[in-house]
Design a protein around this motif. Structure first.
Motif, PDB file in Angstrom:
ATOM      1  N   GLU A 149     -69.163  23.297   9.514  1.00 17.54           N
ATOM      2  CA  GLU A 149     -69.267  22.036   9.151  1.00 17.54           C
ATOM      3  C   GLU A 149     -68.893  21.486  10.678  1.00 17.54           C
ATOM      4  O   GLU A 149     -69.951  19.679  11.151  1.00 17.54           O
ATOM      5  N   PHE A 150     -69.608  21.639  11.753  1.00 20.71           N
ATOM      6  CA  PHE A 150     -68.188  20.880  12.558  1.00 20.71           C
ATOM      7  C   PHE A 150     -69.579  21.607  13.125  1.00 20.71           C
ATOM      8  O   PHE A 150     -70.599  20.456  14.539  1.00 20.71           O
ATOM      9  N   ARG A 151     -71.089  22.478  12.918  1.00 21.21           N
ATOM     10  CA  ARG A 151     -72.050  22.107  13.728  1.00 21.21           C
ATOM     11  C   ARG A 151     -73.164  20.975  13.263  1.00 21.21           C
ATOM     12  O   ARG A 151     -73.579  20.260  13.681  1.00 21.21           O
ATOM     13  N   ASN A 152     -72.712  20.983  11.587  1.00 22.10           N
ATOM     14  CA  ASN A 152     -73.624  19.861  11.302  1.00 22.10           C
ATOM     15  C   ASN A 152     -73.168  18.110  11.461  1.00 22.10           C
ATOM     16  O   ASN A 152     -73.479  17.289  11.808  1.00 22.10           O
ATOM     17  N   GLN A 153     -71.726  18.204  11.603  1.00 22.90           N
ATOM     18  CA  GLN A 153     -70.709  16.794  11.976  1.00 22.90           C
ATOM     19  C   GLN A 153     -70.693  16.491  13.267  1.00 22.90           C
ATOM     20  O   GLN A 153     -69.674  17.053  13.792  1.00 22.90           O
ATOM     21  N   SER A 154     -71.607  15.848  13.930  1.00 22.34           N
ATOM     22  CA  SER A 154     -70.816  15.814  15.093  1.00 22.34           C
ATOM     23  C   SER A 154     -70.523  15.410  15.597  1.00 22.34           C
ATOM     24  O   SER A 154     -69.395  15.639  16.743  1.00 22.34           O
ATOM     25  N   ALA A 155     -69.568  14.632  14.833  1.00 18.50           N
ATOM     26  CA  ALA A 155     -68.563  13.347  15.502  1.00 18.50           C
ATOM     27  C   ALA A 155     -66.736  15.207  15.098  1.00 18.50           C
ATOM     28  O   ALA A 155     -65.652  14.597  15.844  1.00 18.50           O
ATOM     29  N   LEU A 156     -67.446  15.574  14.588  1.00 20.26           N
ATOM     30  CA  LEU A 156     -66.468  16.891  14.050  1.00 20.26           C
ATOM     31  C   LEU A 156     -66.375  17.938  15.852  1.00 20.26           C
ATOM     32  O   LEU A 156     -65.934  19.163  15.443  1.00 20.26           O
ATOM     33  N   ARG A 157     -67.641  18.410  15.992  1.00 25.72           N
ATOM     34  CA  ARG A 157     -68.241  18.614  17.437  1.00 25.72           C
ATOM     35  C   ARG A 157     -66.888  19.578  17.468  1.00 25.72           C
ATOM     36  O   ARG A 157     -66.686  20.749  18.680  1.00 25.72           O
ATOM     37  N   VAL A 158     -65.757  18.207  18.514  1.00 24.61           N
ATOM     38  CA  VAL A 158     -64.937  18.118  19.720  1.00 24.61           C
ATOM     39  C   VAL A 158     -64.116  18.859  18.737  1.00 24.61           C
ATOM     40  O   VAL A 158     -63.104  19.314  19.289  1.00 24.61           O
ATOM     41  N   THR A 177     -60.732  21.412   2.323  1.00 21.62           N
ATOM     42  CA  THR A 177     -61.189  19.843   3.142  1.00 21.62           C
ATOM     43  C   THR A 177     -59.806  19.986   5.053  1.00 21.62           C
ATOM     44  O   THR A 177     -60.918  19.020   5.568  1.00 21.62           O
ATOM     45  N   LEU A 178     -58.900  20.558   4.788  1.00 24.63           N
ATOM     46  CA  LEU A 178     -58.350  20.173   6.454  1.00 24.63           C
ATOM     47  C   LEU A 178     -58.646  20.701   7.489  1.00 24.63           C
ATOM     48  O   LEU A 178     -59.690  21.940   7.509  1.00 24.63           O
ATOM     49  N   LEU A 179     -58.809  19.904   7.906  1.00 27.05           N
ATOM     50  CA  LEU A 179     -59.126  20.549   9.876  1.00 27.05           C
ATOM     51  C   LEU A 179     -58.700  21.113  10.734  1.00 27.05           C
ATOM     52  O   LEU A 179     -57.157  20.886  10.153  1.00 27.05           O
ATOM     53  N   PRO A 180     -58.087  21.575  11.090  1.00 27.06           N
ATOM     54  CA  PRO A 180     -57.838  22.046  12.494  1.00 27.06           C
ATOM     55  C   PRO A 180     -56.549  20.806  13.001  1.00 27.06           C
ATOM     56  O   PRO A 180     -55.482  20.988  12.712  1.00 27.06           O
ATOM     57  N   ASP A 181     -56.760  19.706  12.867  1.00 28.39           N
ATOM     58  CA  ASP A 181     -56.065  18.839  13.571  1.00 28.39           C
ATOM     59  C   ASP A 181     -55.049  18.110  12.089  1.00 28.39           C
ATOM     60  O   ASP A 181     -54.357  17.284  12.750  1.00 28.39           O
ATOM     61  N   GLY A 182     -54.338  18.568  10.823  1.00 31.23           N
ATOM     62  CA  GLY A 182     -54.403  18.324  10.202  1.00 31.23           C
ATOM     63  C   GLY A 182     -54.803  16.911   8.968  1.00 31.23           C
ATOM     64  O   GLY A 182     -54.303  16.658   8.576  1.00 31.23           O
ATOM     65  N   ARG A 183     -55.753  16.274   9.206  1.00 28.36           N
ATOM     66  CA  ARG A 183     -57.128  15.808   8.928  1.00 28.36           C
ATOM     67  C   ARG A 183     -57.879  16.147   8.100  1.00 28.36           C
ATOM     68  O   ARG A 183     -57.680  17.463   7.778  1.00 28.36           O
ATOM     69  N   HIS A 184     -58.275  15.178   6.266  1.00 27.92           N
ATOM     70  CA  HIS A 184     -58.974  15.556   5.485  1.00 27.92           C
ATOM     71  C   HIS A 184     -60.162  15.576   5.622  1.00 27.92           C
ATOM     72  O   HIS A 184     -60.289  14.197   5.954  1.00 27.92           O
ATOM     73  N   MET A 185     -61.265  16.412   5.829  1.00 32.76           N
ATOM     74  CA  MET A 185     -62.544  16.148   6.026  1.00 32.76           C
ATOM     75  C   MET A 185     -63.321  15.126   4.525  1.00 32.76           C
ATOM     76  O   MET A 185     -63.019  15.748   3.304  1.00 32.76           O
ATOM     77  N   LYS A 186     -64.118  14.435   4.583  1.00 32.96           N
ATOM     78  CA  LYS A 186     -64.535  13.508   3.746  1.00 32.96           C
ATOM     79  C   LYS A 186     -65.700  14.160   3.741  1.00 32.96           C
ATOM     80  O   LYS A 186     -66.322  15.097   3.841  1.00 32.96           O
ATOM     81  N   GLN A 187     -65.916  14.731   2.391  1.00 33.50           N
ATOM     82  CA  GLN A 187     -66.703  15.893   1.501  1.00 33.50           C
ATOM     83  C   GLN A 187     -68.310  15.016   1.196  1.00 33.50           C
ATOM     84  O   GLN A 187     -68.299  13.718   0.580  1.00 33.50           O
ATOM     85  N   GLY A 188     -68.873  15.952   1.755  1.00 37.78           N
ATOM     86  CA  GLY A 188     -70.269  15.167   0.710  1.00 37.78           C
ATOM     87  C   GLY A 188     -70.789  14.227   2.253  1.00 37.78           C
ATOM     88  O   GLY A 188     -71.678  13.434   2.035  1.00 37.78           O
ATOM     89  N   ALA A 189     -69.775  14.162   3.686  1.00 34.46           N
ATOM     90  CA  ALA A 189     -70.365  12.974   4.435  1.00 34.46           C
ATOM     91  C   ALA A 189     -71.054  13.753   5.387  1.00 34.46           C
ATOM     92  O   ALA A 189     -71.501  14.739   5.262  1.00 34.46           O
TER      93      ALA A 189
END
Ligand code: SF4
Length: 65
Positions: free
Chosen positions: A16-25, A53-65
């Protein structure tokens, strides 16, 4: 020199990090950086399955974003 995360190949959020530029960081900071601080890595290292949906920083990813 940091090593890439050993869970990268099987981690469901990594692609997902490749697909969603906001998450690439996150990929740079955690997966290819300090993966020991990743919330997913910590849970998986305890033998548990992290929420999908858990992200490395503890937030949760939005599904289908
Ligand atoms: S999200 Fe966490 S567990 Fe998944 S590949 Fe990146 S550092 Fe590893």
């Amino acid at each position: 020199m940091s090593k890439p995360c050993p869970k990268m190949e099987r981690c469901p959020v990594f692609p997902e990090f490749r697909n969603q530029s906001a998450l690439r960081v996150l990929q740079t900071l955690y997966c290819e950086g300090d993966f020991g601080r990743c919330a997913r890595f910590k849970i998986a290292s305890q033998g548990e399955v992290p929420p999908i949906t858990l992200l490395p920083d503890g937030r949760h990813m939005k599904q289908g974003a």
